[in-house]
Design a protein around this motif. Structure first.
Motif, PDB file in Angstrom:
ATOM      1  N   VAL A  45      14.454  -8.797   9.370  1.00 42.31           N
ATOM      2  CA  VAL A  45      13.533  -8.604   8.240  1.00 42.31           C
ATOM      3  C   VAL A  45      12.083  -8.831   8.660  1.00 42.31           C
ATOM      4  N   ALA A  46      11.812  -9.888   9.388  1.00 43.65           N
ATOM      5  CA  ALA A  46      10.432 -10.186   9.801  1.00 43.65           C
ATOM      6  C   ALA A  46       9.869  -9.069  10.679  1.00 43.65           C
ATOM      7  N   ALA A  47      10.685  -8.521  11.572  1.00 43.46           N
ATOM      8  CA  ALA A  47      10.229  -7.427  12.434  1.00 43.46           C
ATOM      9  C   ALA A  47       9.907  -6.178  11.617  1.00 43.46           C
ATOM     10  N   VAL A  48      10.753  -5.883  10.641  1.00 39.16           N
ATOM     11  CA  VAL A  48      10.505  -4.721   9.783  1.00 39.16           C
ATOM     12  C   VAL A  48       9.229  -4.921   8.978  1.00 39.16           C
ATOM     13  N   GLN A  49       9.072  -6.091   8.402  1.00 36.77           N
ATOM     14  CA  GLN A  49       7.860  -6.374   7.624  1.00 36.77           C
ATOM     15  C   GLN A  49       6.616  -6.261   8.498  1.00 36.77           C
ATOM     16  N   GLY A  50       6.709  -6.719   9.745  1.00 38.55           N
ATOM     17  CA  GLY A  50       5.591  -6.598  10.676  1.00 38.55           C
ATOM     18  C   GLY A  50       5.254  -5.152  10.970  1.00 38.55           C
ATOM     19  N   ALA A  51       6.262  -4.336  11.182  1.00 41.46           N
ATOM     20  CA  ALA A  51       6.033  -2.915  11.457  1.00 41.46           C
ATOM     21  C   ALA A  51       5.419  -2.214  10.245  1.00 41.46           C
ATOM     22  N   VAL A  52       5.935  -2.517   9.062  1.00 41.57           N
ATOM     23  CA  VAL A  52       5.411  -1.908   7.841  1.00 41.57           C
ATOM     24  C   VAL A  52       3.943  -2.295   7.651  1.00 41.57           C
TER      25      VAL A  52
END
Length: 65
Positions: A45-52
């Motif tokens: 989740v944290a990686a996805v939020q960072g990419a977004v």
């Protein structure tokens, strides 16, 4: 959660692929975003939020399932 990408909005900066290469790639044809895992594991989740948040064109959206 589900990752949605709009290739019409994507400018091919590659920030998503740099931030989370296991979740995103870029099209060989035009460099736009390719989502490798539309429903990533909760541990990412944290990686996805960072990419977004790093997407300069706002082509990525994170939606709750």
């Amino acid at each position: 959660m589900r990752i949605e990408a709009d290739p019409e909005v994507c400018i091919g900066s590659g920030m998503c692929a740099l931030t989370a290469p296991d979740l995103f790639d870029q099209s060989e044809a035009d460099g736009t975003v390719v989502v490798l895992s539309p429903e990533p594991p909760a541990a990412r989740v944290a990686a996805v939020q960072g990419a977004v948040s790093r997407c300069p064109s706002r082509a990525l959206t994170l939606r709750e399932s």
